[in-house]
Design a protein around this motif. Structure first.
Motif, PDB file in Angstrom:
ATOM      1  N   THR A   1       0.943  -0.981   0.059  1.00  0.00           N
ATOM      2  CA  THR A   1      -0.054  -0.283   0.070  1.00  0.00           C
ATOM      3  C   THR A   1       1.140   0.754   0.144  1.00  0.00           C
ATOM      4  O   THR A   1       1.648   1.592   0.648  1.00  0.00           O
ATOM      5  N   VAL A   2       0.436   2.206  -0.569  1.00  0.00           N
ATOM      6  CA  VAL A   2       1.159   3.323  -1.048  1.00  0.00           C
ATOM      7  C   VAL A   2       0.392   4.756  -0.282  1.00  0.00           C
ATOM      8  O   VAL A   2       0.548   5.678  -0.504  1.00  0.00           O
ATOM      9  N   GLY A   3      -0.882   4.277   0.351  1.00  0.00           N
ATOM     10  CA  GLY A   3      -1.647   5.631   0.708  1.00  0.00           C
ATOM     11  C   GLY A   3      -1.936   6.279   0.188  1.00  0.00           C
ATOM     12  O   GLY A   3      -2.769   5.444  -1.180  1.00  0.00           O
ATOM     13  N   SER A   4      -3.029   7.605   0.440  1.00  0.00           N
ATOM     14  CA  SER A   4      -3.866   8.442   0.091  1.00  0.00           C
ATOM     15  C   SER A   4      -2.710   9.291  -0.822  1.00  0.00           C
ATOM     16  O   SER A   4      -4.065  10.165  -0.949  1.00  0.00           O
ATOM     17  N   GLN A   5      -1.597   9.770  -0.284  1.00  0.00           N
ATOM     18  CA  GLN A   5      -0.932  11.126  -0.357  1.00  0.00           C
ATOM     19  C   GLN A   5      -1.578  11.430  -2.263  1.00  0.00           C
ATOM     20  O   GLN A   5      -1.571  10.893  -3.114  1.00  0.00           O
ATOM     21  N   LYS A   6      -1.745  12.406  -2.189  1.00  0.00           N
ATOM     22  CA  LYS A   6      -1.652  13.123  -3.844  1.00  0.00           C
ATOM     23  C   LYS A   6      -0.007  12.887  -4.795  1.00  0.00           C
ATOM     24  O   LYS A   6      -0.292  13.308  -5.771  1.00  0.00           O
ATOM     25  N   PHE A   7       0.784  12.166  -3.878  1.00  0.00           N
ATOM     26  CA  PHE A   7       1.691  12.092  -4.756  1.00  0.00           C
ATOM     27  C   PHE A   7       2.417  10.810  -4.945  1.00  0.00           C
ATOM     28  O   PHE A   7       1.580   9.542  -4.406  1.00  0.00           O
ATOM     29  N   PRO A   8       2.596  10.671  -7.073  1.00  0.00           N
ATOM     30  CA  PRO A   8       2.478   8.789  -6.983  1.00  0.00           C
ATOM     31  C   PRO A   8       4.006   8.500  -6.238  1.00  0.00           C
ATOM     32  O   PRO A   8       4.874   9.166  -5.521  1.00  0.00           O
ATOM     33  N   PHE A   9       4.183   6.527  -5.662  1.00  0.00           N
ATOM     34  CA  PHE A   9       4.868   6.494  -4.922  1.00  0.00           C
ATOM     35  C   PHE A   9       5.564   5.249  -6.196  1.00  0.00           C
ATOM     36  O   PHE A   9       5.240   4.161  -6.074  1.00  0.00           O
ATOM     37  N   ASP A  10       5.557   5.258  -7.940  1.00  0.00           N
ATOM     38  CA  ASP A  10       6.242   4.498  -8.619  1.00  0.00           C
ATOM     39  C   ASP A  10       7.312   3.886  -8.263  1.00  0.00           C
ATOM     40  O   ASP A  10       7.651   2.682  -8.543  1.00  0.00           O
ATOM     41  N   ARG A  11       8.433   4.219  -7.583  1.00  0.00           N
ATOM     42  CA  ARG A  11       9.498   3.791  -7.083  1.00  0.00           C
ATOM     43  C   ARG A  11       9.671   3.035  -6.180  1.00  0.00           C
ATOM     44  O   ARG A  11       9.524   1.781  -6.805  1.00  0.00           O
ATOM     45  N   LEU A  12       8.377   2.863  -5.271  1.00  0.00           N
ATOM     46  CA  LEU A  12       8.212   2.010  -4.977  1.00  0.00           C
ATOM     47  C   LEU A  12       7.396   0.164  -6.006  1.00  0.00           C
ATOM     48  O   LEU A  12       7.373  -0.815  -5.461  1.00  0.00           O
ATOM     49  N   ILE A  13       6.492   0.950  -6.180  1.00  0.00           N
ATOM     50  CA  ILE A  13       5.280   0.018  -6.966  1.00  0.00           C
ATOM     51  C   ILE A  13       6.210  -0.691  -8.278  1.00  0.00           C
ATOM     52  O   ILE A  13       6.172  -1.955  -8.449  1.00  0.00           O
ATOM     53  N   GLN A  14       7.396   0.089  -9.031  1.00  0.00           N
ATOM     54  CA  GLN A  14       7.885  -0.445 -10.298  1.00  0.00           C
ATOM     55  C   GLN A  14       9.372  -1.722  -9.539  1.00  0.00           C
ATOM     56  O   GLN A  14       9.415  -2.838 -10.046  1.00  0.00           O
ATOM     57  N   LYS A  15       9.493  -1.323  -8.090  1.00  0.00           N
ATOM     58  CA  LYS A  15      10.366  -2.131  -7.297  1.00  0.00           C
ATOM     59  C   LYS A  15      10.396  -3.512  -6.743  1.00  0.00           C
ATOM     60  O   LYS A  15      10.347  -4.474  -7.351  1.00  0.00           O
ATOM     61  N   VAL A  16       8.908  -3.640  -6.962  1.00  0.00           N
ATOM     62  CA  VAL A  16       8.125  -4.603  -6.217  1.00  0.00           C
ATOM     63  C   VAL A  16       7.604  -5.585  -7.538  1.00  0.00           C
ATOM     64  O   VAL A  16       7.696  -6.678  -7.349  1.00  0.00           O
ATOM     65  N   ASP A  17       6.967  -4.456  -8.091  1.00  0.00           N
ATOM     66  CA  ASP A  17       6.721  -5.503  -9.736  1.00  0.00           C
ATOM     67  C   ASP A  17       7.777  -5.860 -10.111  1.00  0.00           C
ATOM     68  O   ASP A  17       8.070  -7.083 -11.223  1.00  0.00           O
TER      69      ASP A  17
ATOM     70  N   ARG B   1       3.944  -8.163  10.149  1.00  0.00           N
ATOM     71  CA  ARG B   1       4.710  -8.530   9.789  1.00  0.00           C
ATOM     72  C   ARG B   1       5.525  -6.881   8.753  1.00  0.00           C
ATOM     73  O   ARG B   1       4.176  -7.576   7.799  1.00  0.00           O
ATOM     74  N   ALA B   2       5.826  -5.929   8.840  1.00  0.00           N
ATOM     75  CA  ALA B   2       5.280  -4.529   8.032  1.00  0.00           C
ATOM     76  C   ALA B   2       7.086  -4.411   7.923  1.00  0.00           C
ATOM     77  O   ALA B   2       7.850  -4.554   8.529  1.00  0.00           O
ATOM     78  N   VAL B   3       7.470  -4.034   6.428  1.00  0.00           N
ATOM     79  CA  VAL B   3       8.514  -3.590   6.169  1.00  0.00           C
ATOM     80  C   VAL B   3       7.574  -1.732   5.408  1.00  0.00           C
ATOM     81  O   VAL B   3       6.375  -2.031   4.534  1.00  0.00           O
ATOM     82  N   VAL B   4       8.690  -1.297   6.251  1.00  0.00           N
ATOM     83  CA  VAL B   4       8.653   0.304   5.759  1.00  0.00           C
ATOM     84  C   VAL B   4       9.643   0.744   4.121  1.00  0.00           C
ATOM     85  O   VAL B   4      10.177   0.657   4.576  1.00  0.00           O
ATOM     86  N   VAL B   5       9.272   1.740   3.405  1.00  0.00           N
ATOM     87  CA  VAL B   5       9.440   1.588   2.675  1.00  0.00           C
ATOM     88  C   VAL B   5       9.073   3.476   2.609  1.00  0.00           C
ATOM     89  O   VAL B   5       8.484   4.006   1.597  1.00  0.00           O
ATOM     90  N   PRO B   6       9.782   4.813   3.349  1.00  0.00           N
ATOM     91  CA  PRO B   6       9.097   6.160   3.203  1.00  0.00           C
ATOM     92  C   PRO B   6       9.893   7.074   2.136  1.00  0.00           C
ATOM     93  O   PRO B   6      10.469   6.466   1.404  1.00  0.00           O
ATOM     94  N   ARG B   7       8.258   7.285   1.525  1.00  0.00           N
ATOM     95  CA  ARG B   7       8.527   8.026   0.662  1.00  0.00           C
ATOM     96  C   ARG B   7       9.303   9.886   0.800  1.00  0.00           C
ATOM     97  O   ARG B   7       9.305   9.687   2.373  1.00  0.00           O
TER      98      ARG B   7
END
Length: 157
Positions: free
Chosen positions: A5-21, A84-90
């Protein structure tokens, strides 16, 4: 199942989505559902921009592992549920947020042994490989102490 989950911020979080993909395509992880928010990158796994609260709660409850942005609400929700959570900060330098408070929060939660912080998205495979062996402390609310302190302060006015 891994819930991202990348939350509901107005900013995209493509770095995380791309890395997981990328990790999915390499066969490093399986059974992933992503809540992508305003990210522009479209992953090859099941995904949805935003989830209704009921669906979000279902995904949180049923996931074996959570990969999340550093939003305080999501982190607290995860530790309260014992996930179990891994947090990748924006990070501000990538235009993902206005400042780096998510990094500060993630590092604080990690110091409290509640989750794993992943300050660099490129370290995600390493962090995921070690998290299964981690034992985290249980969440303990500090609400009653806060309420007592606030009550005392208000009465003193």
């Amino acid at each position: 199942m891994i819930f991202v989950t990348v939350g509901s911020q107005k900013f995209p979080f493509d770095r995380l989505i791309q890395k997981v993909d990328q990790m999915i395509r390499k066969g490093l992880i399986h059974e992933v559902f992503m809540q992508t928010g305003t990210s522009r990158y479209v992953p090859g796994c099941p995904h949805q921009a935003f989830c209704e609260q009921e669906r979000f709660d279902e995904l949180m409850e049923t996931c074996d592992l959570l990969i999340t942005h550093g939003g305080a609400g999501t982190m607290v929700d995860a530790v309260k549920r014992g996930k179990r959570a891994v947090v990748v900060p924006r990070l501000a330098r990538y235009g993902e947020h206005v400042d780096d408070h998510q990094m500060e929060l993630a590092m604080q939660f990690q110091e409290m042994n509640l989750l794993c912080a992943c300050p660099d998205v490129e370290q995600l495979p390493e962090v995921l490989s070690k998290i299964r062996g981690c034992r985290f402390d249980a969440f303990r609310s500090n609400r009653s102490t806060f309420q007592t302190t606030l009550d005392s302060y208000i009465r003193s006015l």
